[in-house]
Design a protein around this motif. Sequence first.
Motif, PDB file in Angstrom:
ATOM      1  N   LYS A  92       1.077  -1.216  -0.091  1.00 43.38           N
ATOM      2  CA  LYS A  92       0.707   0.035  -0.119  1.00 43.38           C
ATOM      3  C   LYS A  92       0.908   1.405  -0.285  1.00 43.38           C
ATOM      4  O   LYS A  92       0.260   2.393   0.312  1.00 43.38           O
ATOM      5  CB  LYS A  92      -0.875   0.145   1.308  1.00 43.38           C
ATOM      6  CG  LYS A  92      -2.240  -1.239   1.189  1.00 43.38           C
ATOM      7  CD  LYS A  92      -3.210  -0.844   1.988  1.00 43.38           C
ATOM      8  CE  LYS A  92      -4.013  -1.709   1.404  1.00 43.38           C
ATOM      9  NZ  LYS A  92      -4.387  -2.548   3.070  1.00 43.38           N
ATOM     10  N   SER A 125      -0.848  -5.662   3.576  1.00 43.16           N
ATOM     11  CA  SER A 125      -2.355  -6.405   4.370  1.00 43.16           C
ATOM     12  C   SER A 125      -3.311  -7.150   3.377  1.00 43.16           C
ATOM     13  O   SER A 125      -3.481  -5.712   2.378  1.00 43.16           O
ATOM     14  CB  SER A 125      -2.457  -6.363   5.475  1.00 43.16           C
ATOM     15  OG  SER A 125      -3.076  -6.973   6.547  1.00 43.16           O
ATOM     16  N   ALA A 126      -4.334  -7.550   4.242  1.00 43.60           N
ATOM     17  CA  ALA A 126      -5.719  -7.484   2.941  1.00 43.60           C
ATOM     18  C   ALA A 126      -6.660  -8.096   4.490  1.00 43.60           C
ATOM     19  O   ALA A 126      -6.153  -8.387   5.746  1.00 43.60           O
ATOM     20  CB  ALA A 126      -5.527  -8.867   2.518  1.00 43.60           C
ATOM     21  N   GLY A 127      -7.547  -8.166   4.472  1.00 44.63           N
ATOM     22  CA  GLY A 127      -8.904  -8.540   5.923  1.00 44.63           C
ATOM     23  C   GLY A 127      -8.682  -7.912   6.730  1.00 44.63           C
ATOM     24  O   GLY A 127      -8.544  -8.669   7.358  1.00 44.63           O
ATOM     25  N   ALA A 128      -8.361  -6.963   6.843  1.00 42.57           N
ATOM     26  CA  ALA A 128      -7.490  -5.914   7.991  1.00 42.57           C
ATOM     27  C   ALA A 128      -6.781  -6.602   8.865  1.00 42.57           C
ATOM     28  O   ALA A 128      -6.660  -6.864  10.691  1.00 42.57           O
ATOM     29  CB  ALA A 128      -9.202  -6.110   8.723  1.00 42.57           C
ATOM     30  N   GLN A 157      -3.200   6.442  10.797  1.00 38.15           N
ATOM     31  CA  GLN A 157      -4.127   7.001   9.666  1.00 38.15           C
ATOM     32  C   GLN A 157      -5.153   7.485  11.022  1.00 38.15           C
ATOM     33  O   GLN A 157      -5.521   6.342  12.160  1.00 38.15           O
ATOM     34  CB  GLN A 157      -5.467   6.022   9.132  1.00 38.15           C
ATOM     35  CG  GLN A 157      -4.112   6.051   7.699  1.00 38.15           C
ATOM     36  CD  GLN A 157      -5.091   5.186   6.517  1.00 38.15           C
ATOM     37  OE1 GLN A 157      -5.734   4.662   7.264  1.00 38.15           O
ATOM     38  NE2 GLN A 157      -4.881   4.938   5.082  1.00 38.15           N
ATOM     39  N   GLU A 245      -8.491  -1.829  -4.963  1.00 33.79           N
ATOM     40  CA  GLU A 245      -7.817  -3.260  -4.632  1.00 33.79           C
ATOM     41  C   GLU A 245      -7.686  -3.068  -6.347  1.00 33.79           C
ATOM     42  O   GLU A 245      -8.555  -3.711  -7.291  1.00 33.79           O
ATOM     43  CB  GLU A 245      -9.484  -4.011  -3.848  1.00 33.79           C
ATOM     44  CG  GLU A 245      -9.342  -3.785  -3.021  1.00 33.79           C
ATOM     45  CD  GLU A 245      -8.388  -4.574  -2.770  1.00 33.79           C
ATOM     46  OE1 GLU A 245      -7.765  -5.615  -2.915  1.00 33.79           O
ATOM     47  OE2 GLU A 245      -8.797  -5.087  -1.249  1.00 33.79           O
TER      48      GLU A 245
HETATM   49  N1  LIG Z   1      -8.352   4.838   8.748  1.00 36.84           N
HETATM   50  C1  LIG Z   1      -9.361   4.182   8.793  1.00 36.84           C
HETATM   51  N2  LIG Z   1     -10.917   4.539   9.645  1.00 36.84           N
HETATM   52  C2  LIG Z   1     -11.921   4.132   9.639  1.00 36.84           C
HETATM   53  N3  LIG Z   1     -12.096   3.018   9.385  1.00 36.84           N
HETATM   54  C3  LIG Z   1     -10.991   1.765   8.942  1.00 36.84           C
HETATM   55  C4  LIG Z   1      -9.471   3.151   8.590  1.00 36.84           C
HETATM   56  N4  LIG Z   1      -9.090   2.158   7.930  1.00 36.84           N
HETATM   57  C5  LIG Z   1      -8.736   1.140   7.731  1.00 36.84           C
HETATM   58  N5  LIG Z   1     -10.283   0.712   8.370  1.00 36.84           N
HETATM   59  C6  LIG Z   1     -11.282  -0.420   8.271  1.00 36.84           C
HETATM   60  O1  LIG Z   1     -10.693  -1.198   8.299  1.00 36.84           O
HETATM   61  C7  LIG Z   1     -10.605  -2.173   6.403  1.00 36.84           C
HETATM   62  C8  LIG Z   1      -9.050  -2.769   6.074  1.00 36.84           C
HETATM   63  O2  LIG Z   1      -8.444  -1.386   5.794  1.00 36.84           O
HETATM   64  P1  LIG Z   1      -7.855  -1.687   4.274  1.00 36.84           P
HETATM   65  O3  LIG Z   1      -7.724   0.016   4.693  1.00 36.84           O
HETATM   66  O4  LIG Z   1      -9.258  -1.514   3.383  1.00 36.84           O
HETATM   67  O5  LIG Z   1      -7.077  -2.834   3.661  1.00 36.84           O
HETATM   68  P2  LIG Z   1      -7.228  -4.171   4.260  1.00 36.84           P
HETATM   69  O6  LIG Z   1      -8.573  -4.370   2.963  1.00 36.84           O
HETATM   70  O7  LIG Z   1      -5.783  -4.249   3.089  1.00 36.84           O
HETATM   71  O8  LIG Z   1      -7.009  -4.904   5.201  1.00 36.84           O
HETATM   72  C9  LIG Z   1     -11.786  -0.715   6.255  1.00 36.84           C
HETATM   73  O9  LIG Z   1     -12.793  -1.411   5.393  1.00 36.84           O
HETATM   74  C10 LIG Z   1     -12.557  -0.142   7.189  1.00 36.84           C
HETATM   75  O10 LIG Z   1     -13.358  -0.626   7.455  1.00 36.84           O
END
Ligand SMILES: Nc1ncnc2c1ncn2[C@@H]1O[C@H](COP(=O)(O)OP(=O)(O)O)[C@@H](O)[C@H]1O
Length: 271
Positions: A92, A125-128, A157, A245
């Motif tokens: 990312k 990463s993926a899926g938080a 963030q 994505e």
């Molecule tokens: N700064 C943020 N504020 C609020 N929710 C967040 C934030 N970053 C991530 N999230 C939540 O976590 C999820 C996963 O984060 P993301 O950055 O999309 O990474 P990944 O999907 O690759 O794990 C997001 O879809 C959102 O629901």
Amino acid sequence: MTICAYVTFDDPDGNDDERELVLASWREAGIEGRAVRWDDPEADWSAFDAAVVRSVWDYVERRAEFVAWAHRAGSVTKLLNPAAVIEANTDKTYLRDMGVPIVPTHWSSGDFPQWDEYVVKPAISAGAKATIRTSDRAAAKAHAAKLEAEGRTPMIQPYLDMVEAEGETSLLYFNRVLSHAVRRNPMLAPGQTQADLARAELRTPAPDQLELAEKVLAEVPGDLLYARVDLVRLPDGRPVLIELELTEPYLFLSHSEAAVGNLTRALGELL
Ligand SMILES: Nc1ncnc2c1ncn2[C@@H]1O[C@H](COP(=O)(O)OP(=O)(O)O)[C@@H](O)[C@H]1O
Ligand SMILES: [Mg+2]
């Protein structure tokens, strides 16, 4: 007869519920599809007219191996999305180099920001996974430092609470044409079950979201069979990119009747 690989992973739970939908749609269009694991040592990628990367959901722990595979496969068949896209998109840090507004992000544990609430996640990463949400600044900093100690790049963030009100919007583009858009559930809100996370509803994107999504896609050269542009809003209402994505997005194909046909048509255009 056109033969395409539907690239997946060794999934013990068989939880890619879009696979049969896609393969059936391909069949109707005269494209024979075969599900193949990306890391299958027996796979002969040159036997396919194209290899469509889909549910490769185990790449996060093995990214270097996965990217090397993409370049190898992409040298003997048409890989969609292309290997160069996959290489850039699986880390990312690409967000830093995009000429579009993104979620405010600090990229190291040093010089730590002061916000009400933090999200700290790894750049690969993926899926938080390995992602935390906390209002404890010391805990946020410690998680960022831990990721760094593991050789990973942290992303720090502010927690954007609009994800619980308006929600995150995902726009699905197939060969750069908008197919459909959905509102997603907040992954870091308390009490979210696995089922809640997979749930989404069809949504009509607002004009400012469409405008931003088109700008995002214009930043990426080359063939894009599928692209999911994930947008959120800052407290002042401006839309920003949270994630683009291009590797293994869930496509929310069962949310819109036209979606899977749109994907198959886009594949036909790129073959
Ligand atoms: N700064 C943020 N504020 C609020 N929710 C967040 C934030 N970053 C991530 N999230 C939540 O976590 C999820 C996963 O984060 P993301 O950055 O999309 O990474 P990944 O999907 O690759 O794990 C997001 O879809 C959102 O629901
Ligand atoms: Mg995401």
